[in-house]
Write a protein that holds these residues in place. Structure first.
Motif, PDB file in Angstrom:
ATOM      1  N   GLU A 228       3.191  22.654  55.046  1.00  0.00           N
ATOM      2  CA  GLU A 228       4.041  22.919  53.877  1.00  0.00           C
ATOM      3  C   GLU A 228       4.811  24.222  54.056  1.00  0.00           C
ATOM      4  O   GLU A 228       6.010  24.306  53.770  1.00  0.00           O
ATOM      5  N   GLU A 229       4.105  25.253  54.558  1.00  0.00           N
ATOM      6  CA  GLU A 229       4.766  26.537  54.779  1.00  0.00           C
ATOM      7  C   GLU A 229       5.860  26.410  55.841  1.00  0.00           C
ATOM      8  O   GLU A 229       6.970  26.930  55.681  1.00  0.00           O
ATOM      9  N   GLU A 230       5.551  25.698  56.916  1.00  0.00           N
ATOM     10  CA  GLU A 230       6.534  25.506  57.978  1.00  0.00           C
ATOM     11  C   GLU A 230       7.745  24.742  57.468  1.00  0.00           C
ATOM     12  O   GLU A 230       8.894  25.073  57.796  1.00  0.00           O
ATOM     13  N   GLN A 231       7.500  23.737  56.613  1.00  0.00           N
ATOM     14  CA  GLN A 231       8.598  22.940  56.066  1.00  0.00           C
ATOM     15  C   GLN A 231       9.498  23.789  55.181  1.00  0.00           C
ATOM     16  O   GLN A 231      10.736  23.664  55.205  1.00  0.00           O
ATOM     17  N   GLN A 232       8.887  24.674  54.403  1.00  0.00           N
ATOM     18  CA  GLN A 232       9.671  25.571  53.541  1.00  0.00           C
ATOM     19  C   GLN A 232      10.571  26.469  54.386  1.00  0.00           C
ATOM     20  O   GLN A 232      11.744  26.672  54.071  1.00  0.00           O
ATOM     21  N   HIS A 233      10.008  27.005  55.479  1.00  0.00           N
ATOM     22  CA  HIS A 233      10.805  27.865  56.350  1.00  0.00           C
ATOM     23  C   HIS A 233      11.921  27.075  57.035  1.00  0.00           C
ATOM     24  O   HIS A 233      13.023  27.600  57.231  1.00  0.00           O
ATOM     25  N   PHE A 234      11.629  25.839  57.415  1.00  0.00           N
ATOM     26  CA  PHE A 234      12.671  25.025  58.052  1.00  0.00           C
ATOM     27  C   PHE A 234      13.838  24.809  57.093  1.00  0.00           C
ATOM     28  O   PHE A 234      15.009  24.948  57.472  1.00  0.00           O
ATOM     29  N   HIS A 235      13.529  24.458  55.844  1.00  0.00           N
ATOM     30  CA  HIS A 235      14.604  24.242  54.864  1.00  0.00           C
ATOM     31  C   HIS A 235      15.379  25.528  54.612  1.00  0.00           C
ATOM     32  O   HIS A 235      16.603  25.506  54.436  1.00  0.00           O
ATOM     33  N   ALA A 236      14.655  26.668  54.615  1.00  0.00           N
ATOM     34  CA  ALA A 236      15.336  27.961  54.435  1.00  0.00           C
ATOM     35  C   ALA A 236      16.269  28.232  55.616  1.00  0.00           C
ATOM     36  O   ALA A 236      17.403  28.689  55.435  1.00  0.00           O
ATOM     37  N   ALA A 237      15.800  27.930  56.836  1.00  0.00           N
ATOM     38  CA  ALA A 237      16.632  28.128  58.025  1.00  0.00           C
ATOM     39  C   ALA A 237      17.863  27.223  57.976  1.00  0.00           C
ATOM     40  O   ALA A 237      18.978  27.646  58.313  1.00  0.00           O
ATOM     41  N   GLN A 238      17.659  25.986  57.559  1.00  0.00           N
ATOM     42  CA  GLN A 238      18.780  25.045  57.447  1.00  0.00           C
ATOM     43  C   GLN A 238      19.815  25.575  56.452  1.00  0.00           C
ATOM     44  O   GLN A 238      21.026  25.530  56.705  1.00  0.00           O
ATOM     45  N   HIS A 239      19.339  26.122  55.333  1.00  0.00           N
ATOM     46  CA  HIS A 239      20.242  26.675  54.315  1.00  0.00           C
ATOM     47  C   HIS A 239      21.033  27.862  54.871  1.00  0.00           C
ATOM     48  O   HIS A 239      22.248  27.977  54.642  1.00  0.00           O
ATOM     49  N   LEU A 240      20.362  28.738  55.629  1.00  0.00           N
ATOM     50  CA  LEU A 240      21.053  29.901  56.191  1.00  0.00           C
ATOM     51  C   LEU A 240      22.099  29.490  57.220  1.00  0.00           C
ATOM     52  O   LEU A 240      23.176  30.094  57.301  1.00  0.00           O
ATOM     53  N   LEU A 241      21.799  28.470  58.001  1.00  0.00           N
ATOM     54  CA  LEU A 241      22.780  27.990  58.971  1.00  0.00           C
ATOM     55  C   LEU A 241      23.983  27.346  58.276  1.00  0.00           C
ATOM     56  O   LEU A 241      25.119  27.439  58.761  1.00  0.00           O
ATOM     57  N   GLU A 242      23.736  26.715  57.143  1.00  0.00           N
ATOM     58  CA  GLU A 242      24.845  26.157  56.371  1.00  0.00           C
ATOM     59  C   GLU A 242      25.739  27.278  55.833  1.00  0.00           C
ATOM     60  O   GLU A 242      26.972  27.147  55.813  1.00  0.00           O
TER      61      GLU A 242
END
Length: 606
Positions: free
Chosen positions: A85-99
């Motif tokens: 769950e923690e890793e998934q949250q960070h992945f979505h955060a990374a995706q948002h920053l790249l956007e």
């Protein structure tokens, strides 16, 4: 043959931070033994690698936002995360920053170099490192822009970038590796903000930088002590536990004090051993206490109960008689006091996020300790002279690279004074556990509560409605449902903007909560629609409550041009003909629409 020496910016910065840490890391080679995998390092590595591969795509048309996300999935580094769950949250955060990067930066550029490794001679050593990106400046052939990526949340000031050692190292390295090119710009891109700060280094400054680096390396080479040094980074140090200054290996206070002159050496030794044994016994007891506090704190997801438990634990471990706990409020975007014990802080007092971050940066271990009030204290804007406190500590509660709270402990009267390092280690340990528990509680809170109005989300309200209907079907107790809708809300949003609309939604939520009991259940059903479930209440009682809320909204809430805000209400009472929550909601909703059709700003309960 003289052995080649390699020096990186990391080595220089770690030495400046703490010579002892430098010794542990580079001279004694403890990195592999003590280094911990940390999410923020994996997070940053993933972003860097994704952009490196993205800019290698030669066909500009293929550089799409979806492609960038696909690359992120392929290069994602999953080290250091405690759960999926923690890793998934960070992945979505990374995706948002790249956007954000995709939307704010020129993604058509063809970089001159990507993740460029350098090893260049400076004095009698080689300067090494890696530059994220180097671009040829448009309309030139001999000038470049050095670009460094930063994943931290807060942007420094321009003057900090102008004086930054890392930027100087990069500029110097680029001129030595590419002597025909000049670093006209040195830019730092901040993912969280989608912005760049740009500085420069003149040829004269670069010569001075080179001399300064030679002198720095000479100082490191001549150091034979590598003394430990306290800094704001101690809390995050991999070697904290074995640090001779801050960790458990630190000499206990009083162990090496002289005993009476008439004692012989054997008696001195026995006395010192006794004190040492007592000291480590106390450490064991403290660690056991921290363990128990952690178990107690992590056992609840109710943020108010958790705040009470956290405050009690901090007071007990520090022997403080007064305390105040400030927690981050996502909806308000501020730190607000949630639990105060014998400390008078106004309920409407708050602290801005940037102010807290700036204050914490000035504190070692994220902890500030003082014997008495001082206007020079980083937290003097909270602990002012009027509180009349002494012997106090302010500790930051940080998790996931974010500060979730501040714990103020005052009038500490135990055997360990506020400035005691061992006490700071204990408080730091408790702070970390408290921050993680608060983070989990806030995640739960965000899942069931609407962040804007602090009422239940529609999905959770429906769960509670289903439970209450099952209960009253068995007990025969009365149950009444109110549906409410703000009149002409779309017009308000279109006229005054969504910021104004959000403010009105918050105020309507407050008015609803002010007129219902603790046993009642209120929710934001969606958009500008609200629901209230009144337990042990018949239809007539529900109409009275709805009318009280309606009057409060009409009287107390205004648009920014002083226009009146109103709402319409529908009221329905549960009966055995109602089979499911949808039927109950529809009954109240039908009466709400009747209120709308008949003129708005009214209650319909028939």
């Amino acid at each position: 043959m003289t052995e080649k020496r390699y020096v990186s910016y990391s080595m220089l910065s770690i030495y400046d931070e703490c010579p002892q840490k430098y010794k542990f890391h580079y001279k004694e080679g403890l990195a592999k033994l003590y280094r911990q995998e940390k999410p923020h390092l994996s997070f940053g590595e993933s972003l860097h690698k994704a952009l490196e591969d993205f800019f290698k795509i030669k066909n500009i048309k293929d550089r799409t936002k979806d492609k960038l996300t696909d690359i992120l999935k392929m290069v994602w580094v999953g080290k250091g995360y405690l759960s999926q769950e923690e890793e998934q949250q960070h992945f979505h955060a990374a995706q948002h920053l790249l956007e954000i990067f995709y939307d704010t930066q020129d993604i058509t550029v063809t970089p001159f170099r990507l993740e460029e490794f350098f090893r260049v001679p400076v004095g009698d050593f080689f300067l090494t490192g890696r530059i994220d990106r180097i671009d040829i400046i448009p309309a030139t052939t001999d000038k470049v822009e050095i670009i460094d990526y930063k994943t931290g949340k807060f942007m420094p000031k321009q003057e900090d970038i102008d004086n930054d050692l890392q930027m100087s190292v990069y500029a110097l390295a680029a001129t030595k590796k590419f002597p025909r090119l000049y670093p006209e710009k040195i830019s730092v891109y901040f993912f969280q903000h989608g912005q760049k700060l740009t500085t420069k280094r003149t040829p004269r400054e670069l010569r001075a930088i080179e001399e300064d680096l030679i002198n720095k390396v000479a100082v490191i080479s001549s150091d034979s002590e590598f003394s430990a040094k306290e800094s704001q980074f101690c809390k995050f140090c991999d070697y904290l536990l074995i640090c001779p200054l801050m960790g458990l290996a630190a000499s206990p206070s009083g162990v090496k004090t002289k005993v009476e002159e008439h004692l012989d050496k054997k008696q001195q030794l026995e006395e010192e051993l006794k004190k040492t044994a007592e000291y480590y016994k106390a450490i064991t007891q403290d660690l056991y206490a921290i363990h128990n506090y952690s178990l107690n704190i992590s056992s609840t997801l109710d943020i108010k109960v958790l705040a009470q438990k956290v405050s009690d634990a901090f007071r007990e471990i520090s022997a403080a008689s007064r305390s105040a706990l400030f927690l981050w409020d996502e909806g308000e975007g501020k730190f607000i006091p949630l639990e105060c014990h014998k400390m008078e802080i106004a309920d409407n007092f708050y602290v801005e996020e940037q102010k807290v971050f700036d204050s914490v940066k000035k504190c070692n271990l994220g902890i500030c300790a003082c014997d008495s009030y001082s206007p020079d204290n980083p937290f003097s804007y909270i602990i002012d002279e009027s509180l009349k406190i002494k012997n106090y500590i302010v500790a930051s509660l940080m998790a996931k690279d974010k500060i979730f709270g501040l714990m103020i402990l005052a009038d500490i009267s135990g055997p360990l004074p506020p400035t005691n390092k061992h006490l700071h280690i204990l408080i730091m340990s408790l702070s970390d556990q408290s921050a993680i528990s608060i983070y989990n509680a806030l995640l739960y809170r965000y899942a069931i509560y609407d962040g804007l109005t602090k009422l239940f989300r529609g999905s959770h309200f429906q769960e509670r409605l289903k439970q209450e209907m099952t209960r009253v079907a068995r007990t025969g107790e009365k149950l009444t449902l109110i549906m409410a809708d703000i009149d002409n809300f779309k017009k308000i949003n279109d006229t005054f903007g969504h910021v104004e609309g959000d403010r009105i939604l918050r105020e309507v939520g407050r008015e609803i909560k002010s007129k219902i009991r603790a046993s009642d259940i209120a929710g934001r059903y969606g958009g500008e629609e609200f629901t209230v479930l009144l337990t042990a209440t018949d239809r007539a009682g529900g109409v009275c409550v709805a009318e009280a809320i309606r009057k409060n909204i009409e009287t107390n809430i205004r648009t920014s041009d002083n226009g009146q805000v109103t709402a319409s209400f529908g009221v329905a009472e549960y009966n055995k003909e109602i089979r499911n929550p949808s039927d109950f909601i529809k009954m109240a909703d039908d009466r709400l629409y009747e209120a709308k059709r008949s003129g708005k700003n009214r209650v319909v309960g028939l």
